[in-house]
Scaffold this motif. Sequence first.
Motif, PDB file in Angstrom:
ATOM      1  N   ALA A 178       0.672  -1.221   0.065  1.00 53.81           N
ATOM      2  CA  ALA A 178       0.128   0.058   0.136  1.00 53.81           C
ATOM      3  C   ALA A 178       0.849   1.105   0.098  1.00 53.81           C
ATOM      4  O   ALA A 178       1.742   1.247   0.794  1.00 53.81           O
ATOM      5  CB  ALA A 178      -1.021   0.032   1.153  1.00 53.81           C
ATOM      6  N   ALA A 179       0.566   2.157  -0.869  1.00 54.23           N
ATOM      7  CA  ALA A 179       1.303   3.508  -0.906  1.00 54.23           C
ATOM      8  C   ALA A 179       0.763   4.184   0.529  1.00 54.23           C
ATOM      9  O   ALA A 179       0.003   4.390   0.703  1.00 54.23           O
ATOM     10  CB  ALA A 179       0.742   4.250  -2.051  1.00 54.23           C
ATOM     11  N   GLU A 180       1.971   4.914   0.922  1.00 54.14           N
ATOM     12  CA  GLU A 180       1.674   6.087   2.032  1.00 54.14           C
ATOM     13  C   GLU A 180       1.605   7.408   1.536  1.00 54.14           C
ATOM     14  O   GLU A 180       2.510   7.898   0.744  1.00 54.14           O
ATOM     15  CB  GLU A 180       2.643   5.717   3.063  1.00 54.14           C
ATOM     16  N   LEU A 181       0.994   8.243   2.365  1.00 52.79           N
ATOM     17  CA  LEU A 181       0.920   9.551   2.054  1.00 52.79           C
ATOM     18  C   LEU A 181       1.182  10.261   3.582  1.00 52.79           C
ATOM     19  O   LEU A 181       0.253   9.975   4.440  1.00 52.79           O
ATOM     20  CB  LEU A 181      -0.421  10.089   1.689  1.00 52.79           C
ATOM     21  N   ARG A 182       2.134  10.924   3.461  1.00 54.13           N
ATOM     22  CA  ARG A 182       2.621  11.521   4.869  1.00 54.13           C
ATOM     23  C   ARG A 182       2.221  12.971   4.650  1.00 54.13           C
ATOM     24  O   ARG A 182       2.736  13.863   4.188  1.00 54.13           O
ATOM     25  CB  ARG A 182       3.997  11.521   5.267  1.00 54.13           C
ATOM     26  N   VAL A 183       1.028  13.393   5.790  1.00 54.64           N
ATOM     27  CA  VAL A 183       0.524  14.620   5.863  1.00 54.64           C
ATOM     28  C   VAL A 183       0.869  15.416   7.032  1.00 54.64           C
ATOM     29  O   VAL A 183       1.145  14.747   8.285  1.00 54.64           O
ATOM     30  CB  VAL A 183      -0.922  14.804   5.541  1.00 54.64           C
ATOM     31  N   ALA A 184       0.685  16.752   7.094  1.00 56.07           N
ATOM     32  CA  ALA A 184       0.798  17.572   8.304  1.00 56.07           C
ATOM     33  C   ALA A 184      -0.018  18.677   8.339  1.00 56.07           C
ATOM     34  O   ALA A 184      -0.196  19.320   7.142  1.00 56.07           O
ATOM     35  CB  ALA A 184       2.382  17.859   8.688  1.00 56.07           C
ATOM     36  N   THR A 185      -0.338  19.472   9.144  1.00 57.67           N
ATOM     37  CA  THR A 185      -1.254  20.438   9.275  1.00 57.67           C
ATOM     38  C   THR A 185      -0.751  21.396  10.640  1.00 57.67           C
ATOM     39  O   THR A 185      -0.524  20.822  11.493  1.00 57.67           O
ATOM     40  CB  THR A 185      -2.465  20.199   9.551  1.00 57.67           C
ATOM     41  N   VAL A 186      -0.807  22.635  10.380  1.00 58.55           N
ATOM     42  CA  VAL A 186      -0.552  23.350  11.498  1.00 58.55           C
ATOM     43  C   VAL A 186      -1.138  24.752  11.222  1.00 58.55           C
ATOM     44  O   VAL A 186      -0.987  25.528  10.110  1.00 58.55           O
ATOM     45  CB  VAL A 186       1.237  23.658  11.473  1.00 58.55           C
ATOM     46  N   ASN A 187      -1.439  25.433  12.201  1.00 59.79           N
ATOM     47  CA  ASN A 187      -2.048  26.818  12.300  1.00 59.79           C
ATOM     48  C   ASN A 187      -0.904  27.770  12.455  1.00 59.79           C
ATOM     49  O   ASN A 187      -0.265  27.706  13.578  1.00 59.79           O
ATOM     50  CB  ASN A 187      -3.191  27.083  13.399  1.00 59.79           C
TER      51      ASN A 187
END
Length: 347
Positions: A122-131
């Motif tokens: 399975a392919a992976e997607l590494r995500v991040a979020t910040v205000n």
Amino acid sequence: MTDTAVDTPRGADGRRGSGRGGRRGRRSGLVALVACGVLLAGPVTLLVVRLTGLDAGTPLAVPVVLFPYGAALSVLVLGAVLAVPALRSRRAVVVVTLLSAVQVGLLVPRFVPHRQHVPAQAAELRVATVNAHVGKADARALVRLVRTERIDVLAVEELPSAGVAALARAGLGRLLPHQELHPENDSSIYSRIPLTDGGPLDADTAWPQTTAEVTVGGRTVRLVAVHTYYPLGDAKRWTRDMTALASVARNSGPDTVFLGDFNASLDHAPMRELLAAGLTDTHAELGHGWVRTWPVGMSLVPPLVQLDHVLHGSGLVGVSVGERTVPGTDHRAVVAVLAVLPGAGSA
């Protein structure tokens, strides 16, 4: 030899042991029960709001984020009722037990991991979020975070033009060269993977959300960088934002990721409506039930509630999730690894 009988003193009502000491004991027990009742008034109110969804569009959206704290207080009161003889009445035990059981029952699912099997290919997607706190986040620290965590997609909220320039000077473009920048609207998306179909989201929100698509494992994943209005400012406007996002989620298919500052916890009715539209909260999915991402950077106030989330559709599954501190902002960043499930996407 003559036996001498000694009587126990009788009170004014003729009952043994019911004099001044007995009255004092009953009075103390009554005071203690009343104190428990006062302590439980808040948890009871929060439970009613949580069960009925009265927070949607009302000022009750602000205190309902404290629901887990109310549940913890109820459990402590139950312990006191069971341990202290003066409080141990059948009615008190039954009432506090029921209250605690309902509250804990609502919270338990987010502490139980709901892991799916992830195929090795399975392919992976590494995500991040910040205000970014109106661009006050430390740009170099954010770039270090992207490098260390090997982030594929970064969503940044409250990012004005000055913040965009600061991130460019810090070298973010070398790591995430594909960018959908909308400082005029609030949020932007940076990506290691080419972005397509980007722009402001067509939805009735206080300010436009930024959206784009990436291709991962041969599938197109839609990204939405979220920053809603805040309940303390206008609960009705915040609710309309969340309702608009739920409408988008229902039409987005399983290969979707909504990430950002939702100004909402899992105890808000509009957040539950958004999840019911086909999204999964990665923290709850992996059993991280009581995460706190806001506020940070205040010396006397620790993080209290989770407002920042990574939500995904059924075509993806959470592999890991965590929070990271970025100096200069009052929110913790959220970093998640999502796997794209083979064969689970839209046709």
